[in-house]
Design a protein around this motif. Structure first.
Motif, PDB file in Angstrom:
ATOM      1  N   UNK A  68       0.868  -1.189   0.000  1.00 13.23           N
ATOM      2  CA  UNK A  68       0.000   0.000   0.000  1.00 13.23           C
ATOM      3  C   UNK A  68       0.897   1.229   0.000  1.00 13.23           C
ATOM      4  N   UNK A  69       0.595   2.175  -0.883  1.00  8.65           N
ATOM      5  CA  UNK A  69       1.291   3.460  -0.938  1.00  8.65           C
ATOM      6  C   UNK A  69       0.274   4.496  -0.477  1.00  8.65           C
ATOM      7  N   UNK A  70       0.521   5.101   0.668  1.00 10.69           N
ATOM      8  CA  UNK A  70      -0.481   5.976   1.292  1.00 10.69           C
ATOM      9  C   UNK A  70       0.020   7.407   1.417  1.00 10.69           C
ATOM     10  N   UNK A  71      -0.670   8.311   0.745  1.00 12.55           N
ATOM     11  CA  UNK A  71      -0.482   9.735   1.024  1.00 12.55           C
ATOM     12  C   UNK A  71      -1.745  10.191   1.732  1.00 12.55           C
ATOM     13  N   UNK A  72      -1.673  10.271   3.039  1.00 14.58           N
ATOM     14  CA  UNK A  72      -2.865  10.599   3.830  1.00 14.58           C
ATOM     15  C   UNK A  72      -3.083  12.107   3.946  1.00 14.58           C
ATOM     16  N   UNK A  73      -2.317  12.900   3.177  1.00  9.22           N
ATOM     17  CA  UNK A  73      -2.487  14.359   3.233  1.00  9.22           C
ATOM     18  C   UNK A  73      -2.353  14.844   4.664  1.00  9.22           C
ATOM     19  N   UNK A  93       2.869  -0.927   4.356  1.00 10.76           N
ATOM     20  CA  UNK A  93       2.382   0.387   3.901  1.00 10.76           C
ATOM     21  C   UNK A  93       3.548   1.368   3.878  1.00 10.76           C
ATOM     22  N   UNK A  94       3.657   2.084   2.768  1.00 15.04           N
ATOM     23  CA  UNK A  94       4.685   3.125   2.641  1.00 15.04           C
ATOM     24  C   UNK A  94       3.978   4.479   2.698  1.00 15.04           C
ATOM     25  N   UNK A  95       4.431   5.340   3.597  1.00 12.86           N
ATOM     26  CA  UNK A  95       3.889   6.706   3.671  1.00 12.86           C
ATOM     27  C   UNK A  95       4.596   7.562   2.630  1.00 12.86           C
ATOM     28  N   UNK A 114       3.937   7.418  10.568  1.00 13.69           N
ATOM     29  CA  UNK A 114       5.234   6.881  10.147  1.00 13.69           C
ATOM     30  C   UNK A 114       5.662   5.649  10.940  1.00 13.69           C
ATOM     31  N   UNK A 115       5.407   5.650  12.238  1.00  9.10           N
ATOM     32  CA  UNK A 115       5.870   4.532  13.073  1.00  9.10           C
ATOM     33  C   UNK A 115       5.159   3.230  12.727  1.00  9.10           C
ATOM     34  N   UNK A 120       9.068   5.849   4.874  1.00  8.80           N
ATOM     35  CA  UNK A 120       8.484   7.135   4.466  1.00  8.80           C
ATOM     36  C   UNK A 120       9.297   7.712   3.313  1.00  8.80           C
ATOM     37  N   UNK A 121       8.606   8.215   2.291  1.00 13.36           N
ATOM     38  CA  UNK A 121       9.272   8.877   1.162  1.00 13.36           C
ATOM     39  C   UNK A 121       8.605  10.236   0.972  1.00 13.36           C
TER      40      UNK A 121
END
Ligand code: DQA
Length: 140
Positions: A68-73, A93-95, A114-115, A120-121
């Motif tokens: 999962x690639x998540x940009x949660x804004x 999951x990658x933030x 993040x934890x 994180x990218x």
């Protein structure tokens, strides 16, 4: 391989919103580029402005998908509920963030998520998503 990209609040306005920060491309155009680049991967895309819907999507894909690639804004900086959902599922999951959040306001320097994430990218524009997918490939 099945990967889910999830974009959170206001990311439906990419290409329109604060172009000096987020660029002028809309996400659908970038997604087409990503799909051309990763021909062997099925990339699924979901966007919601609603916290609970993001959590529902994490639950839906989080026991069967490969990544999962998540940009949660802005929920990145506030949401214990999304952090708990990431911790509850099995899929790594990658933030991601389009902007370099560490160059911006101090409230963007802390991530609640993040934890619970694999990593994180941030700060590579739309290519943050591509780098996140590359990082998921390294695990297989
Ligand atoms: C963002 C950074 C967040 O701080 C912000 O609230 C967003 C977008 C990014 O991709 O740079 O909506 O996640």
């Amino acid at each position: 391989m099945n990967i889910q990209i999830i974009n959170g609040p206001n990311l439906n306005l990419l290409g329109v919103r604060e172009k000096s920060i987020y660029g002028s491309a809309d996400f659908e155009s970038y997604l087409a580029e990503l799909q051309n680049h990763f021909t062997n991967i099925t990339i699924n895309y979901y966007q919601s402005n609603v916290e609970g819907e993001i959590i529902n999507k994490l639950h839906e894909v989080g026991f069967s998908y490969d990544g999962i690639v998540l940009n949660a804004g802005a929920y990145t900086h506030t949401s214990i509920a999304i952090a708990d959902a990431i911790a509850a599922i099995k899929t790594p999951t990658i933030e991601v963030h389009i902007s370099n959040v560490y160059k911006r306001e101090e409230f963007r320097h802390h991530s609640m998520l993040a934890a619970s994430c694999k990593g994180v990218i941030a700060g590579f524009g739309m290519h943050s998503y591509r780098l996140a997918i590359e990082s998921l490939l390294l695990q297989y």
